[in-house]
Design a protein around this motif. Structure first.
Motif: not given
Length: 128
Positions: A45-57
């Motif tokens: 996923l992309n925010t304005e500042d970061e590329d991110c990996v989403p995680v869930w429980p």
């Protein structure tokens, strides 16, 4: 581990910080967390500042989020030991952040891997 629909509904309505605490407790208890993957690897996923990996429980939360563009993705578990030994450094090396426990109606918290690692280790110590 299976999780009932009532729990999914209740937890999904929590704010991002409470979902984060829930994730930390669940990962410490069940010793795994979940990501979504497609034929190219982990969903990003992309925010304005970061590329991110989403995680869930839990698998159910990851699968519930996999709609629209991500409908072809599948949930994949990662053991806590594997996460701590490989993923944190890999994410840091790749300059990626995490988005923790996004749900359909709300974004998750964005954290750097080392911050998440520290919180996971604290939660893990509380569970011992």
């Amino acid at each position: 581990m299976t999780i009932d629909q009532q729990t999914i509904d209740n937890v999904s309505q929590l704010d991002a910080e409470k979902r984060y605490q829930y994730l930390l407790d669940e990962v410490a208890t069940h010793r795994q967390l979940w990501i979504l993957v497609d034929e190219h690897g982990s969903v990003m996923l992309n925010t304005e500042d970061e590329d991110c990996v989403p995680v869930w429980p839990h698998q159910a939360f990851a699968e519930a989020w996999a709609t629209g563009d991500w409908a072809d993705c599948k949930a994949e578990s990662i053991s806590l030991n594997k996460w701590l030994s490989r993923w944190t450094n890999g994410l840091l090396d790749d300059e990626l952040a995490l988005v923790v426990f996004p749900v359909t109606e709300e974004d998750g918290l964005v954290l750097y891997p080392d911050e998440f690692d520290l919180d996971l280790q604290k939660a893990n110590k509380r569970k011992k």
